[in-house]
Design a protein around this motif. Structure first.
Motif, PDB file in Angstrom:
ATOM      1  N   LYS A 499       0.843  -1.206   0.000  1.00  0.00           N
ATOM      2  CA  LYS A 499       0.000   0.000   0.000  1.00  0.00           C
ATOM      3  C   LYS A 499       0.875   1.251   0.000  1.00  0.00           C
ATOM      4  O   LYS A 499       0.558   2.258  -0.645  1.00  0.00           O
ATOM      5  CB  LYS A 499      -0.930   0.001   1.211  1.00  0.00           C
ATOM      6  CG  LYS A 499      -1.898   1.192   1.227  1.00  0.00           C
ATOM      7  CD  LYS A 499      -2.817   1.161   2.417  1.00  0.00           C
ATOM      8  CE  LYS A 499      -3.830   2.302   2.355  1.00  0.00           C
ATOM      9  NZ  LYS A 499      -3.211   3.628   2.227  1.00  0.00           N
ATOM     10  N   LEU A 502       1.917   1.894  -3.483  1.00  0.00           N
ATOM     11  CA  LEU A 502       0.848   2.521  -4.273  1.00  0.00           C
ATOM     12  C   LEU A 502       0.685   3.993  -3.906  1.00  0.00           C
ATOM     13  O   LEU A 502       0.502   4.848  -4.787  1.00  0.00           O
ATOM     14  CB  LEU A 502      -0.473   1.779  -4.049  1.00  0.00           C
ATOM     15  CG  LEU A 502      -0.527   0.323  -4.526  1.00  0.00           C
ATOM     16  CD1 LEU A 502      -1.885  -0.290  -4.179  1.00  0.00           C
ATOM     17  CD2 LEU A 502      -0.265   0.225  -6.023  1.00  0.00           C
ATOM     18  N   TRP A 505       3.489   6.018  -5.433  1.00  0.00           N
ATOM     19  CA  TRP A 505       3.273   6.198  -6.871  1.00  0.00           C
ATOM     20  C   TRP A 505       2.241   7.299  -7.121  1.00  0.00           C
ATOM     21  O   TRP A 505       2.434   8.165  -7.982  1.00  0.00           O
ATOM     22  CB  TRP A 505       2.833   4.876  -7.497  1.00  0.00           C
ATOM     23  CG  TRP A 505       2.435   4.977  -8.940  1.00  0.00           C
ATOM     24  CD1 TRP A 505       1.175   4.892  -9.455  1.00  0.00           C
ATOM     25  CD2 TRP A 505       3.303   5.196 -10.060  1.00  0.00           C
ATOM     26  NE1 TRP A 505       1.195   5.042 -10.818  1.00  0.00           N
ATOM     27  CE2 TRP A 505       2.491   5.232 -11.227  1.00  0.00           C
ATOM     28  CE3 TRP A 505       4.672   5.368 -10.200  1.00  0.00           C
ATOM     29  CZ2 TRP A 505       3.019   5.428 -12.498  1.00  0.00           C
ATOM     30  CZ3 TRP A 505       5.202   5.567 -11.474  1.00  0.00           C
ATOM     31  CH2 TRP A 505       4.381   5.596 -12.602  1.00  0.00           C
ATOM     32  N   GLU A 506       1.161   7.276  -6.346  1.00  0.00           N
ATOM     33  CA  GLU A 506       0.132   8.302  -6.508  1.00  0.00           C
ATOM     34  C   GLU A 506       0.662   9.681  -6.127  1.00  0.00           C
ATOM     35  O   GLU A 506       0.317  10.684  -6.757  1.00  0.00           O
ATOM     36  CB  GLU A 506      -1.099   7.953  -5.666  1.00  0.00           C
ATOM     37  CG  GLU A 506      -1.940   6.837  -6.246  1.00  0.00           C
ATOM     38  CD  GLU A 506      -2.437   7.150  -7.650  1.00  0.00           C
ATOM     39  OE1 GLU A 506      -2.880   8.297  -7.887  1.00  0.00           O
ATOM     40  OE2 GLU A 506      -2.365   6.260  -8.515  1.00  0.00           O
ATOM     41  N   VAL A 543       1.609  -0.703 -12.754  1.00  0.00           N
ATOM     42  CA  VAL A 543       1.061  -0.647 -11.398  1.00  0.00           C
ATOM     43  C   VAL A 543      -0.252  -1.410 -11.320  1.00  0.00           C
ATOM     44  O   VAL A 543      -0.511  -2.131 -10.343  1.00  0.00           O
ATOM     45  CB  VAL A 543       0.885   0.822 -10.947  1.00  0.00           C
ATOM     46  CG1 VAL A 543       0.076   0.901  -9.656  1.00  0.00           C
ATOM     47  CG2 VAL A 543       2.242   1.484 -10.753  1.00  0.00           C
ATOM     48  N   ARG A 544      -1.104  -1.281 -12.344  1.00  0.00           N
ATOM     49  CA  ARG A 544      -2.369  -2.026 -12.335  1.00  0.00           C
ATOM     50  C   ARG A 544      -2.115  -3.533 -12.335  1.00  0.00           C
ATOM     51  O   ARG A 544      -2.799  -4.294 -11.647  1.00  0.00           O
ATOM     52  CB  ARG A 544      -3.222  -1.625 -13.542  1.00  0.00           C
ATOM     53  CG  ARG A 544      -3.893  -0.266 -13.405  1.00  0.00           C
ATOM     54  CD  ARG A 544      -4.994  -0.084 -14.437  1.00  0.00           C
ATOM     55  NE  ARG A 544      -4.473  -0.133 -15.799  1.00  0.00           N
ATOM     56  CZ  ARG A 544      -4.052   0.924 -16.484  1.00  0.00           C
ATOM     57  NH1 ARG A 544      -4.072   2.134 -15.911  1.00  0.00           N
ATOM     58  NH2 ARG A 544      -3.609   0.804 -17.724  1.00  0.00           N
ATOM     59  N   GLU A 547      -0.990  -4.534  -8.875  1.00  0.00           N
ATOM     60  CA  GLU A 547      -2.122  -4.577  -7.945  1.00  0.00           C
ATOM     61  C   GLU A 547      -2.900  -5.879  -8.095  1.00  0.00           C
ATOM     62  O   GLU A 547      -3.271  -6.521  -7.104  1.00  0.00           O
ATOM     63  CB  GLU A 547      -3.057  -3.391  -8.202  1.00  0.00           C
ATOM     64  CG  GLU A 547      -2.577  -2.072  -7.656  1.00  0.00           C
ATOM     65  CD  GLU A 547      -3.635  -0.996  -7.779  1.00  0.00           C
ATOM     66  OE1 GLU A 547      -4.401  -0.804  -6.819  1.00  0.00           O
ATOM     67  OE2 GLU A 547      -3.696  -0.354  -8.848  1.00  0.00           O
TER      68      GLU A 547
END
Length: 579
Positions: A499, A502, A505-506, A543-544, A547
């Motif tokens: 997490k 992620l 990255w965001e 990234v998708r 995930e």
């Protein structure tokens, strides 16, 4: 001890000999001179004079955040707490309780007697007669008597109060002070501000409470500890909110460390400092022979020095890979026991080579020292495999912040040492007797490895990167390169760290330049923007995929599959990269 001269005999404050202040020949009017005066007096009376060849020295490691709870008690050693204000007192308006003392000039002899009668009842019975006789006709509020008075104040519960008198001179104007502390409110307020607590979510509160509690205490230089240190931390927090100019000092007989919280600058947090007696490692002492030549040792045989550390607080940031960092070391120095000079050339707390040597000694069972395991178990030496595994887990937990920021070379050296023990086939039978402890140590190592890998991505999101003038393309290219390099490992990251990946990255894509590109519905026409846009699309796709893979692994793990395997993903084609 080596020298017969008096400790700090050659110290000068504001170009005036310290002894002149100690004798009451020079009044203390400046808050920073007061701070230094108290520093020397407390070190002299609280650390140096009680020192003996059997004195329980503080391990340097104990002065590194996060701080450990002390289990040993040394009731024969001095302890005290104190608050000093850079203003006169307004007794009824103060926000804490204490017994007020009056300078002799206000009440003459009656005032002197009243002061003695306010102090004496709080002393042990066997000291009361001696105290009254020694100070019968003396003004105990005069800081010229403070050094002598400390012999008795060290035996008193609760805190001393120093403040300015009507003439602008600092005096001891209160004793037996209770620092107010609303721990419940502070923890719940901070936890809500950090986003760790949610209204009426008791499960989350129970899970996160220790994290918030430890973070709160560490901001003020303490572990989760007894009342003296807890109340000092919370009182400092309250005084900082009120924009008071204050100084709080605490010496515990368990931690043998003088902690100072200085709020003279009226900042959000006080300046945290610690002073303790430590023994230098033999190799460090040998490489710095000038310490002995110049008389820096309190005890040359044990290599004992006065060690002073200054810290800096950090605002909580949920995007930090290791988000529990509340405090870090800013400076460290050794104080001379006679002239008070400082030597800041030694790296006692952050030396990578000594850390690796320490780790090597631990895994070999040769480390001489102790550590607290899970805040409840004191491990004195890692002799057996059970002790070694516990010691190693506690040591990794304490040092993970430093290890995670090591260079790749140094970190690989640390991993090699850990692997030589935790993955050693010769210890298979020993580890089978303690499977949970072995798994815990392995988890610590894996977590640390993953956190170390994420540091590269975290650096790309920090403001410091802008000062290096790393452009959008270079920044994004490095981030995508990191993802491609680690795409086989990232799906297996612990959920909390995945997490974090992620979120980082965001945060990176929240950069204004990238936000504008994400909002575009068609590819940019400018070549540079088009290249950045291509990288952005590639990164998003990677990234998708990660995930999806991470969810798959977690689902398999929840069904009891110990090491879920992923189906290989076809490599990204050149056409996909350029589309």
């Amino acid at each position: 001890m080596g020298s017969s001269q008096e400790y700090f005999a050659k110290v000068r404050l504001n170009d005036i000999p310290l002894r002149d202040y100690l004798r009451g020949q020079v009044p203390l009017r400046d808050r920073y001179v007061l701070k230094e005066f108290l520093n020397y007096v407390h070190i002299k009376k609280g650390l140096l004079e009680p020192y003996s060849p059997s004195y329980p020295l503080v391990e340097a490691r104990e002065l590194l955040p996060s701080f450990e709870k002390n289990f040993a008690e040394y009731p024969h050693l001095p302890n005290f707490s104190l608050v000093a204000f850079n203003r006169p007192l307004s007794y009824q308006d103060e926000i804490f309780q204490f017994d007020l003392l009056h300078p002799a000039k206000e009440g003459k002899r009656k005032g002197v007697r009243d002061n003695l009668e306010k102090i004496a009842p709080h002393l042990p019975r066997d000291l009361r007669v001696q105290f009254r006789q020694r100070f019968a006709l003396r003004d105990v509020t005069d800081l010229g008597l403070y050094e002598e008075l400390l012999e008795f104040l060290f035996h008193m519960d609760r805190a001393q109060v120093i403040a300015l008198d009507d003439e602008g001179v600092f005096r001891l104007l209160g004793v037996y002070a209770s620092f107010p502390s609303d721990l419940d409110t502070e923890i719940k307020t901070l936890g809500a501000q950090m986003g760790r607590f949610r209204a009426r979510d008791h499960t989350t509160y129970e899970r996160e409470r220790d994290f918030v509690y430890q973070f709160l205490m560490e901001l003020y230089g303490f572990p989760i500890a007894a009342e003296r240190r807890t109340s000092a931390a919370l009182f400092a927090r309250k005084l900082s909110r009120l924009k008071e100019q204050y100084l709080i000092k605490v010496l515990g007989s368990s931690d043998r460390t003088i902690t100072s919280l200085c709020g003279f600058e009226r900042k959000r947090f006080p300046l945290v400092e610690k002073v303790a007696l430590i023994a230098l490692p033999p190799a460090l002492a040998e490489s710095h022979p000038h310490l002995k030549d110049q008389g820096f040792y309190v005890d040359a045989n044990r290599r004992v020095v006065i060690f002073h550390v200054v810290y800096q607080q950090h605002k909580y940031n949920p995007l930090n890979v290791l988000e529990d960092r509340a405090l870090s070391v800013v400076s460290q120095e050794i104080m001379h026991p006679y002239h008070g000079g400082r030597d800041a050339s030694l790296n006692v707390l952050k030396d990578t080579r000594r850390t690796l040597k320490e780790l090597t000694d631990i895994v070999r069972g040769e480390y001489l020292g102790s550590i607290i395991y899970q805040r409840s178990d004191l491990i004195k030496a890692p002799k057996t495999h059970e002790e070694r595994l516990k010691f190693l887990s506690a040591w990794l937990a304490k040092n993970q912040r430093r290890l995670a920021t090591y260079s790749q070379e140094s970190f690989e050296a640390a991993k090699k040492i850990l692997n030589s023990y935790l993955l050693n086939k010769d210890y298979k039978e020993a580890f089978a007797k303690h499977p949970e402890l072995h798994r815990e140590a392995l988890r610590q190592m894996v977590f640390l490895t993953q956190a170390h890998q994420l540091q590269n991505l975290e650096k790309l999101t920090q403001k410091e990167i802008e000062r290096r003038r790393l452009g959008p393309y270079q920044r994004l290219a490095q981030a995508v390169a990191f993802i491609e390099e680690k795409k086989e490992e990232l799906p297996y990251f612990y959920p909390t760290l995945f997490k974090k990946f992620l979120d980082l990255w965001e945060k990176l894509l929240d950069y204004p330049y990238f936000r504008r590109l994400r909002d575009q519905t068609t590819p940019p026409s400018l070549p540079y923007r088009h290249r950045v846009w291509q990288l952005l699309i590639l990164g998003q796709r990677l990234v998708r995929e990660l995930e999806k893979q991470h969810r798959q692994i977690q689902e398999e793990a929840s069904r009891g599959v110990p090491l879920p395997l992923l189906l290989p993903v076809p490599p990204t084609s050149k056409r996909e990269r350029s589309s």
